[in-house]
Motif scaffolding. Structure first.
Motif, PDB file in Angstrom:
ATOM      1  N   ILE A 239       0.811  -1.225   0.000  1.00  0.00           N
ATOM      2  CA  ILE A 239       0.000   0.000   0.000  1.00  0.00           C
ATOM      3  C   ILE A 239       0.845   1.276   0.000  1.00  0.00           C
ATOM      4  O   ILE A 239       0.293   2.375  -0.006  1.00  0.00           O
ATOM      5  CB  ILE A 239      -0.995   0.041   1.190  1.00  0.00           C
ATOM      6  CG1 ILE A 239      -0.265  -0.055   2.517  1.00  0.00           C
ATOM      7  CG2 ILE A 239      -2.030  -1.031   1.057  1.00  0.00           C
ATOM      8  CD1 ILE A 239      -1.205   0.061   3.708  1.00  0.00           C
ATOM      9  N   VAL A 240       2.183   1.149   0.010  1.00  0.00           N
ATOM     10  CA  VAL A 240       3.017   2.331  -0.145  1.00  0.00           C
ATOM     11  C   VAL A 240       2.919   2.810  -1.594  1.00  0.00           C
ATOM     12  O   VAL A 240       2.922   2.009  -2.524  1.00  0.00           O
ATOM     13  CB  VAL A 240       4.479   2.029   0.222  1.00  0.00           C
ATOM     14  CG1 VAL A 240       5.354   3.255  -0.012  1.00  0.00           C
ATOM     15  CG2 VAL A 240       4.578   1.582   1.670  1.00  0.00           C
ATOM     16  N   GLY A 241       2.818   4.114  -1.773  1.00  0.00           N
ATOM     17  CA  GLY A 241       2.665   4.659  -3.109  1.00  0.00           C
ATOM     18  C   GLY A 241       1.223   4.832  -3.520  1.00  0.00           C
ATOM     19  O   GLY A 241       0.935   5.326  -4.610  1.00  0.00           O
ATOM     20  N   THR A 242       0.313   4.439  -2.653  1.00  0.00           N
ATOM     21  CA  THR A 242      -1.113   4.640  -2.914  1.00  0.00           C
ATOM     22  C   THR A 242      -1.619   5.748  -2.006  1.00  0.00           C
ATOM     23  O   THR A 242      -0.895   6.276  -1.159  1.00  0.00           O
ATOM     24  CB  THR A 242      -1.910   3.353  -2.644  1.00  0.00           C
ATOM     25  OG1 THR A 242      -1.904   3.091  -1.225  1.00  0.00           O
ATOM     26  CG2 THR A 242      -1.287   2.163  -3.358  1.00  0.00           C
ATOM     27  N   ASP A 243      -2.873   6.095  -2.179  1.00  0.00           N
ATOM     28  CA  ASP A 243      -3.476   7.147  -1.356  1.00  0.00           C
ATOM     29  C   ASP A 243      -4.163   6.549  -0.135  1.00  0.00           C
ATOM     30  O   ASP A 243      -5.124   7.106   0.379  1.00  0.00           O
ATOM     31  CB  ASP A 243      -4.488   7.946  -2.195  1.00  0.00           C
ATOM     32  CG  ASP A 243      -4.799   9.300  -1.551  1.00  0.00           C
ATOM     33  OD1 ASP A 243      -3.882   9.870  -0.928  1.00  0.00           O
ATOM     34  OD2 ASP A 243      -5.945   9.765  -1.649  1.00  0.00           O
ATOM     35  N   HIS A 244      -3.663   5.426   0.340  1.00  0.00           N
ATOM     36  CA  HIS A 244      -4.276   4.753   1.486  1.00  0.00           C
ATOM     37  C   HIS A 244      -4.111   5.619   2.741  1.00  0.00           C
ATOM     38  O   HIS A 244      -3.047   6.218   2.959  1.00  0.00           O
ATOM     39  CB  HIS A 244      -3.619   3.393   1.694  1.00  0.00           C
ATOM     40  CG  HIS A 244      -4.402   2.472   2.575  1.00  0.00           C
ATOM     41  ND1 HIS A 244      -4.404   2.590   3.945  1.00  0.00           N
ATOM     42  CD2 HIS A 244      -5.215   1.423   2.279  1.00  0.00           C
ATOM     43  CE1 HIS A 244      -5.180   1.648   4.476  1.00  0.00           C
ATOM     44  NE2 HIS A 244      -5.675   0.926   3.480  1.00  0.00           N
TER      45      HIS A 244
END
Length: 559
Positions: A239-244
């Motif tokens: 989930i790194v690099g996402t808008d989570h």
């Protein structure tokens, strides 16, 4: 703290080991481990209960060997946990077959009149297993529980096969336990698929808040470690690099930590060597390099992994062989004791503490075992005992090794007895104590005599790797007029973390020598961190920045 910031004429302050009292008797906070401990216990209890009710007898307790696999998945997000537990289960199954295949014919031959010296073959197999596994764990930086349960499974299966139990049967029960570990470890994904990531981020945020509220040394180090752990957890969770929301929350915590460090000019704190280790920028750390990169880089005589493996191989063979010469019936137990002192790295101070933990934990564990023997549980009662011991191991393994050994000792002996191995309680307790003492003493002798200056070798080698990568990176910026590749930056950050660990190991082993090297070592670390920090924003590197970096790099290379 850069070298020029240090008061002139004063020696550098290098990292010191934690006080013996806190290491030997402390229980540092590591978050709520109870849910994970329950999972580990159920991974053993469920299949063992079913098998016992179906009438398979005490042999069904061997599922405990495969259930160890669940320990390797704790703390990992579900998206990568299945792989870690699955690989561990496969390795445990293979090693149980190897251990039984070696142990069964040797013990049968001895019972038919062959010399006890044949046990040397079992010792050699165990020594090769633990040194190979420890090398792999250290090279990949997999962390606890390390190679221990892999060796323990090999040792127990070699003993279980004594009465003639087929190796395939031992491996089958181990595989059943491994399958149970995989299923139980993954159940949480059904109702809380991101629970592990939430827990890691919450722990990091809390640690940063504590540091911001009270900027002391312990809080700073804890916050730096928690941030690193949380980012690697999010990388594994994809989930790194996402808008989570978790990524955004951790980014905010990272920035708060970096700003607090930048504002922290307390001379007492800046004089602490940990200031050079706990450096945190506003940018998130990069993911680990590929398995191939990590493994191949460690295939060097100066690497920490290689030095650990060599010491293990020598100590385990020596401890086991000495026990055979003394005529004690279980040289494998001496091998286990030696391995536990050495398998987590070359730090002599912490290795000595582990030796004390091993002896003290074994004594108390044998008292627990004596209580179990007096009770003489069978069937489901024995399943319950093993499940409780498994739960205790998971609760304390990363908090205090000595306490964990109190549970490991009876667990190992009871599983070994599941195949029919037996003896009087008095003989068992006495022989286990002698074997433990032999293993620990031999391990400490090897730790303090073999490769006495290996820490120097390792620190120079890993600093050299950092310097070479920095040179390639700066050349790319100047010649190609572009930002270096993401892989190059990732590899540099990985080497910087390795250099920090090597510096700590060397400082613990030989503080006077490290004091002379510390300024150059930390300046190289700061330069690498500064370069990665600037590049993380994706902005063009100005000529002035590049020239400053090149001047500092030249100074590092000439020092």
């Amino acid at each position: 703290m850069n070298p020029e910031d240090a008061p002139p004429g004063e020696p550098a302050v290098v990292p010191a080991p934690r006080p013996a009292r806190s290491v030997l008797f402390g229980l540092p906070p590591v978050g709520n481990r109870f849910p994970g401990a329950v999972r580990v216990a159920l991974a053993l209890a469920i299949p063992a209960t079913i098998a016992t009710l179906l009438g398979y007898g005490s042999a069904s307790l061997l599922v405990g060997l495969g259930a160890f696999a669940s320990i390797y998945g704790e703390g990992r997000p579900y998206r990568s946990r299945w792989k870690a537990v699955g690989i561990a289960a496969l390795a445990l199954t293979v090693l149980s077959f190897i251990g039984a295949s070696v142990g069964e014919p040797i013990h049968r031959a001895i019972s038919e009149g062959a010399p006890e010296a044949l046990l040397i073959l079992v010792i050699l197999v165990m020594a090769v297993v633990v040194s190979t596994c420890a090398f792999t764990v250290d090279a990949l930086r997999l962390g606890p529980p390390g190679a221990f349960f892999l060796l323990l499974t090999t040792e127990i299966s070699s003993v279980i096969a004594t009465p003639g139990q087929p190796p395939t049967e031992v491996a089958l029960w181990t595989a059943v336990g491994g399958a149970s570990a995989l299923l139980v470890s993954m159940t949480g994904i059904l109702w809380a698929p991101r629970a592990v990531e939430h827990a890691a981020v919450d722990a990091a945020v809390s640690a940063v808040d504590e540091y911001v509220a009270a900027t002391d040394q312990a809080n700073r180090h804890a916050a730096a470690l928690r941030l690193q752990d949380a980012w690697q957890c999010l990388y594994r969770g994809k989930i790194v690099g996402t808008d989570h929301p978790l990524t955004r929350e951790l980014e905010r915590a990272q920035m708060r930590m970096a700003r607090a460090l930048a504002d922290d000019h307390d001379p007492e704190l800046m004089a602490d060597a940990a200031f050079d280790i706990d450096e945190v920028g506003v940018y998130p750390p990069l993911p680990d390099p590929t398995i191939r990169y990590r493994f191949l880089r460690a295939c060097n005589p100066s690497s920490r992994a290689t030095i650990t493996a060599i010491r293990l191989l020598l100590a385990c063979i020596a401890a086991g062989s000495l026990t055979v010469l003394l005529g004690i019936d279980r040289p494998d137990w001496a091998v286990i004791a030696a391995a536990m002192v050495l398998h987590q790295g070359p730090d002599r101070i912490l290795g000595t503490y582990r030796g004390i933990h091993r002896i003290g934990g074994t004594v108390l564990g044998l008292l627990v075992l004596g209580g179990v023997y007096l009770w003489s549980p069978t069937g489901l009662a024995m399943v319950a005992v093993l499940a409780v011991l498994q739960l205790g191991i998971e609760l304390f393994l990363v908090r205090n090794y000595g306490v964990a050994v109190i549970f490991i000792t009876p667990m190992a002996i009871l599983l070994g007895a599941a195949g029919g191995a037996h003896g009087t309680v008095q003989h068992l307790v006495l022989s286990r104590m002698i074997e433990t003492a032999v293993g620990v003493v031999v391990a400490l002798i090897v730790l303090w005599t073999v490769g006495r200056r290996a820490h120097r070798q390792t620190l120079d080698w890993v600093d050299g790797r950092v310097a070479r990568l920095l040179g390639v990176l700066l050349t790319d910026i100047r010649v190609a007029q572009r930002a270096p590749s993401a892989e190059l930056c990732r590899d540099l950050e990985f080497e910087l973390r390795g250099a920090a660990m090597a510096g700590i190991d060397a400082a613990h082993n030989e503080p006077d020598w490290v004091t002379l090297k510390w300024a150059a070592h930390t300046e190289l670390h700061h330069l690498g961190s500064d370069v990665l920090h600037r590049l993380s924003f994706g902005t063009t590197v100005s000529r002035s920045h590049l020239e400053n970096w090149e001047r500092r790099y030249a100074a590092c290379r000439s020092s």
